[in-house]
Design an enzyme around this catalytic site. Structure first.
Site, PDB file in Angstrom:
ATOM      1  N   ASP A  20     -37.906  47.031  13.163  1.00  0.00           N
ATOM      2  CA  ASP A  20     -37.357  47.911  14.196  1.00  0.00           C
ATOM      3  C   ASP A  20     -35.971  48.366  13.740  1.00  0.00           C
ATOM      4  O   ASP A  20     -35.547  48.069  12.612  1.00  0.00           O
ATOM      5  CB  ASP A  20     -37.331  47.199  15.550  1.00  0.00           C
ATOM      6  CG  ASP A  20     -36.463  45.950  15.578  1.00  0.00           C
ATOM      7  OD1 ASP A  20     -35.608  45.766  14.669  1.00  0.00           O
ATOM      8  OD2 ASP A  20     -36.630  45.142  16.507  1.00  0.00           O
ATOM      9  N   SER A  21     -35.253  49.034  14.608  1.00  0.00           N
ATOM     10  CA  SER A  21     -33.941  49.579  14.232  1.00  0.00           C
ATOM     11  C   SER A  21     -32.911  48.493  13.920  1.00  0.00           C
ATOM     12  O   SER A  21     -31.905  48.762  13.268  1.00  0.00           O
ATOM     13  CB  SER A  21     -33.414  50.498  15.336  1.00  0.00           C
ATOM     14  OG  SER A  21     -33.257  49.774  16.541  1.00  0.00           O
TER      15      SER A  21
END
Length: 145
Positions: A20-21
């Site tokens: 994810d980020s």
């Protein structure tokens, strides 16, 4: 290749696309890592997906999967997927899988795979495939299922 009663290991690197980020592995990607581990396990036994489809008209489907997420994996981690056959039934088999970083378990999976024909109907494992699973992995066959 897995020896009798042994656990099969597959190394997996965590890529940017897996995270994810924040650089943490997205939870669903552990399922993909486990799939790769199962695929390599079967390939090392000489019964990969392509051979099963071409030679026997059979495939494997996940019937059940229980997952416990214990710790996060991160970008660039080198992970090890350990796969162990636990039971063989008539038209299904069960595996225990672990995703580890070094010796730390990050994720545990209990997976039941069904054997299906080209139409998607349950089918028994061919005797020589069943024998390879039972013999190499040192598990007992269970009743028809």
């Amino acid at each position: 290749m897995a020896s009798k009663g042994a656990t099969h290991s597959t190394d997996i690197r965590v890529y940017y696309e897996d995270t994810d980020s924040g650089g943490i592995v997205y939870y669903a990607n552990y399922l993909k890592f486990a799939e790769r581990g199962r695929t390599e396990f079967l390939r090392d036994l000489g019964h990969d997906h392509r051979a099963m489809a071409q030679d026997h008209g059979l495939g494997f489907v996940v019937r059940r999967c229980l997952v416990d997420y214990l710790k996060p994996a991160r970008l660039d981690d080198l992970l090890r997927v350990e796969t162990r056959l636990t039971r063989v039934h008539g038209a299904k088999f069960e595996m225990a899988q672990y995703v580890l970083r070094n010796d730390t378990i990050l994720c545990e999976l209990a997976v039941t795979l069904g054997v299906v024909d080209a139409s998607g109907r349950p089918s028994r494992l061919p005797p020589h495939v069943r024998q390879a699973l039972v013999g190499v992995c040192g598990v007992q066959e269970e009743g028809k299922g």
